[in-house]
Design a protein around this motif. Structure first.
Motif, short mmCIF file in Angstrom:
data_model
loop_
_atom_site.label_atom_id
_atom_site.label_comp_id
_atom_site.label_asym_id
_atom_site.label_seq_id
_atom_site.Cartn_x
_atom_site.Cartn_y
_atom_site.Cartn_z
N GLY A 142 0.86 -1.27 -0.02
CA GLY A 142 0.19 0.04 0.07
C GLY A 142 0.59 1.19 0.02
N ALA B 65 1.40 4.70 1.92
CA ALA B 65 0.97 5.16 3.34
C ALA B 65 0.44 6.40 3.31
CB ALA B 65 2.60 5.06 3.89
N LEU C 138 5.48 -0.62 8.14
CA LEU C 138 5.95 0.48 7.24
C LEU C 138 7.19 0.96 7.93
CD1 LEU C 138 5.32 3.12 5.52
CD2 LEU C 138 3.81 3.85 7.79
N GLN D 16 3.39 -0.96 3.76
CA GLN D 16 3.16 0.50 2.96
C GLN D 16 4.63 0.86 2.79
OE1 GLN D 16 0.87 2.24 5.77
NE2 GLN D 16 -1.15 2.31 4.81
#
Length: 357
Positions: free
Chosen positions: A58, A60, A288, A309
């Motif tokens: 993904g 962020a 992340l 992310q």
């Protein structure tokens, strides 16, 4: 890096970072074909919190602060996109300059301070795209000068619950004075109980994640995990930027603010693994910090993440990075004979949980 990415990087790095960011948003708004969409592979599918992600990678929060281009981001190959951080009222953030490239370190220091256009602007854009496919999370925060910060988060839940695939409660930015203090257990308990009550009262109840920082003690991590479990949050995002400074080589390394990028990888991954230990196997975790390749993304998963992310990595590698990472993941799954990416989760949990922070 492709020829197009090299040309784009040279252009964007010829201007200041905030101008470059605006140009990249404009390109996505215009539908410029900045990267080929990577092929789909069902082995990359991840199902958590009632959501089906086409892949675990993904974008962020922090890139698309005002929900201007979530669909443009999804078109690059991301399995999901998170917009924000969005505060109830528009605010300019901290004085400029406030973003600094650390090119020798593949890192960035920022002290933006939740600059955004506020709830109403983002809400209008999310209403306009509501019928489109794709998982889009909304990251909510509090205004800098708010007299009721918890109330600001309640407003965010009420505003975006009907529009968000999931909500992220961001209390881990180091650039809003006093915000990190909300990670302390007493304050966190009040915040999460009120946030979950606001979600229960909303017309729809999307999953709720808590975004935490990497600069936590073991006891603070245990307290956060206990509150997350007690309040029945759906998951945690580990982690935001760090105010610590590992050895750096770039000229701007002394600038105050949050450090992101490659130097954050080891610390954030060690915190991720500890949180997995404290939270147990059921709670969802998004990893992340320092993700810039298939190898680093998969290492987050091996350390306990369900999803990952990135943001800073794309500043240096360009918009083809999501496709490169996903194709690299497929090659590694082929090489290791893995039928589904979720089979890799926790396979190096003990290694990372044992790392010194």
């Amino acid at each position: 890096m492709s020829v197009l990415d090299r040309i784009g990087k040279k252009l964007l790095f010829s201007v200041d970072p905030e101008t470059a960011h605006g140009l990249s948003i404009a390109a996505l708004k215009c539908g410029v074909p900045v990267a080929a969409r990577p092929p789909r592979d069902t082995r990359l599918n991840v199902d958590i919190c009632g959501m089906s992600f086409p892949n675990p990678l993904g974008m962020a929060a922090g890139y698309d602060k005002n929900a201007e281009v979530p669909d443009g981001l999804l078109s690059l190959g991301f399995g999901f996109a998170e917009v924000g951080t969005i505060t109830p009222l528009a605010q300019p953030g901290n004085p400029k300059p406030r973003i600094f490239r650390l090119e020798q370190d593949d890192a960035v220091i920022n002290r933006l301070g939740f600059n955004n256009e506020g709830h109403d602007a983002a809400k209008a854009r999310l209403i306009a795209r509501k019928s489109r496919p794709g998982i889009v999370g909304v990251n909510i925060g509090a205004n800098r000068d708010s007299t009721d910060r918890v109330g600001d988060y309640e407003k965010g839940v009420t505003c975006f619950a009907p529009l968000a695939s999931y909500l992220t409660v961001n209390i881990s930015s180091p650039n809003t004075p006093g915000l990190l203090g909300m990670q302390a257990r007493e304050q966190l308990s009040e915040l999460l109980s009120r946030v979950m009550a606001a979600r229960a009262a909303a017309s729809t109840q999307p999953p709720v994640f808590l975004k935490i920082g990497p600069d936590l003690s073991e006891a603070e991590m245990q307290d956060i995990a206990a509150e997350v479990l007690e309040q029945r949050l759906d998951g945690v995002i580990v982690s935001n930027t760090t105010t610590t400074r590992p050895p750096l080589h770039s000229r701007a390394n002394g600038e105050p603010g949050g450090l992101s990028g490659t130097p954050l990888f080891e610390r954030s991954t060690a915190v991720l693994a500890r949180m997995r230990k404290f939270l147990g196997p059921q709670c969802a975790i998004i990893g992340l910090g320092g993700v810039n390749s298939a190898e680093t993304a998969l290492e987050k998963i091996r350390a306990g993440a369900d999803l990952v992310q990135l943001y800073t990595g794309m500043i240096y590698a360009g918009p083809s990075l999501p496709g490169q990472i996903l194709n690299g993941m497929v090659r590694i799954l082929d090489k290791e004979g893995v039928a589904s990416i979720d089979k890799l989760r926790d396979s190096r949990l003990d290694h990372w949980a044992g790392k010194q922070i």
